[in-house]
Write an enzyme that holds these catalytic residues in place. Structure first.
Site, short mmCIF file in Angstrom:
data_model
loop_
_atom_site.label_atom_id
_atom_site.label_comp_id
_atom_site.label_asym_id
_atom_site.label_seq_id
_atom_site.Cartn_x
_atom_site.Cartn_y
_atom_site.Cartn_z
N TYR A 299 0.83 -1.21 0.00
CA TYR A 299 0.00 0.00 0.00
C TYR A 299 0.87 1.26 0.00
O TYR A 299 1.90 1.30 0.67
CB TYR A 299 -0.89 0.05 1.25
CG TYR A 299 -1.79 -1.15 1.44
CD1 TYR A 299 -2.00 -2.07 0.43
CD2 TYR A 299 -2.44 -1.34 2.65
CE1 TYR A 299 -2.83 -3.16 0.62
CE2 TYR A 299 -3.28 -2.43 2.85
CZ TYR A 299 -3.46 -3.33 1.84
OH TYR A 299 -4.28 -4.41 2.03
N GLU A 373 -19.75 0.90 22.22
CA GLU A 373 -20.67 1.07 21.07
C GLU A 373 -21.34 2.44 21.01
O GLU A 373 -21.98 2.76 20.01
CB GLU A 373 -21.71 -0.05 21.08
CG GLU A 373 -21.09 -1.40 20.76
CD GLU A 373 -22.07 -2.54 20.88
OE1 GLU A 373 -22.84 -2.54 21.87
OE2 GLU A 373 -22.08 -3.42 20.00
#
Ligand SMILES: [Zn+2]
Ligand SMILES: [Zn+2]
Length: 392
Positions: A299, A373
């Protein structure tokens, strides 16, 4: 607009936490995201968002607001999981033994689906087009981003900017972090074989000892960084495997080395490849050995476009308050978001998911990684806000 987005993000967050749990329980490895892609397609269809499939398991959605050609922005999420056995004792623990969403790509996908829902619901109220990129294979060469770009994801329509987020287990939940310019490194893999001539260890004069040559080579390669690179330019060369021989009295025929080379400047990166080839080739030859060298180009580095990053950071301050927006650190890790950021202005930012009181501090790529969350409400709302308000 910002208040509408905030209230929809609050309203929808429980649903997208459930979606994140569904994705977390059903992780799939890189380029095998078949069920995940199906799930994403069903979610987009239910929200009335048109989509197409690219690179086998990539899903590209398009949401048109008013004057769809006036501005086009891309939002990207990755969908793949890792070959790690989950250790978390949670109701939504991985059902796919040995595979785990240990890099938070379940969170990224849920946040982008949430942003898509908000943007679709408000599409009469914002200008332009938002392209949703749900990509495969972030964790594995050649990188899903490179495959999607080859298949034209940055054309028809061509976005003028792209945003991606990544969970950050070192940043408290409720925060976001940004950085301008170079943020993550390129990553290239080195595969080296030093060939000599094996024989009896008591008769080294009749052999060409590849272990001695390879030892010199490991040291010599350190010069690439220490004597050739500008010290202000972050770069790493590590030899990470050195394998040869089986016993005490035999000089082996060859040594196999592996390593990684990381950089944050694309010009220096390829100059360094030449230095590695030159130093290794000449050194091994001078000592009578033969060299096989493969530099597997991975990458590119992630570059955050200065102006885009500044705008995004201001948008984040509007969205969650300036006290919750931080400067993120540079990392020598790699991300295939770099492929997009080399093509068009990009901004890759971090979503805080840490909660010390709840014990949620484990790093990504570990079997205990999990998130607070509450981050999903911030993640989905902020993505929607960027998608409908930034133009470059
Ligand atoms: Zn990862
Ligand atoms: Zn990741």
């Amino acid at each position: 607009m910002i208040d509408r987005i905030k209230s929809l993000a609050r309203q929808y967050a429980p649903e997208f936490i459930e979606i994140r749990r569904h994705l977390h329980a059903n992780p799939e490895l890189s380029y095998r995201e078949f069920e995940t892609a199906d799930f994403v397609r069903r979610q987009l269809a239910a929200a009335g968002i048109p989509f197409e499939t690219k690179a086998t398991t990539g899903v590209i959605g398009l949401i048109k607001g008013k004057n769809p050609d006036s501005r086009i922005v891309a939002l990207r999420a990755d969908m793949d999981a890792l070959p790690i056995k989950e250790e978390n004792d949670i109701p939504y623990r991985s059902k796919n033994d040995g595979v785990m969403h240990a890099c938070g790509h379940d969170v990224h996908t849920a946040c982008l689906l949430g942003a898509a829902r908000i943007l679709s619901e408000l599409k009469e109220e914002w200008e332009g087009t938002v392209k949703l990129i749900f990509q495969p294979g972030e964790e594995k060469n050649p990188g899903g981003a490179s495959l999607l770009i080859k298949e034209g994801v940055l054309e028809n329509p061509a976005p003028s900017a792209i945003f991606g987020l990544h969970v950050h287990p070192g940043l408290p939940v409720g925060k976001l972090s940004f950085r301008s310019g170079k943020v993550m490194a390129s990553a290239d893999e080195l595969y080296i074989t030093v060939k000599g001539k094996g024989g009896h260890a008591a008769a080294p004069h009749l052999c060409v000892d590849p272990i001695l040559i390879a030892s010199h080579l490991v040291l010599a390669l350190q010069q690439v960084v220490s004597r050739n690179n500008n010290p202000h330019n972050p770069t790493v060369l590590s030899i990470t495997a050195f394998n040869a021989g089986t016993t005490t009295n035999v000089i082996p025929n060859e040594v196999k080395l592996k390593g990684t080379f990381r950089a944050m400047d694309e010009e220096w990166r390829f100059k360094a490849h030449e230095l590695i080839r030159n130093i290794a080739g000449r050194l091994v030859e001078s000592m009578g050995g033969e060299l096989d060298l493969l530099i597997d180009t991975g990458y590119p580095s992630v570059y955050n476009h200065e102006q885009l990053n500044d705008i995004a950071r201001q948008k984040a301050e509007q969205y969650i308050g300036s006290g919750n927006v931080e400067e993120t650190e540079k990392r020598m890790g790699a991300e295939d978001f770099g492929y997009y950021s080399q093509q068009i202005p990009g901004c890759f930012y971090r979503l805080g998911v840490m909660n010390i009181e709840k014990g949620l501090t484990a790093g990504v790529h570990t079997p205990a990684f999990n998130i607070d969350e509450d981050a999903i409400e911030t993640g989905m709302g902020m993505m929607a806000w960027l998608g409908c308000s930034v133009s470059l």
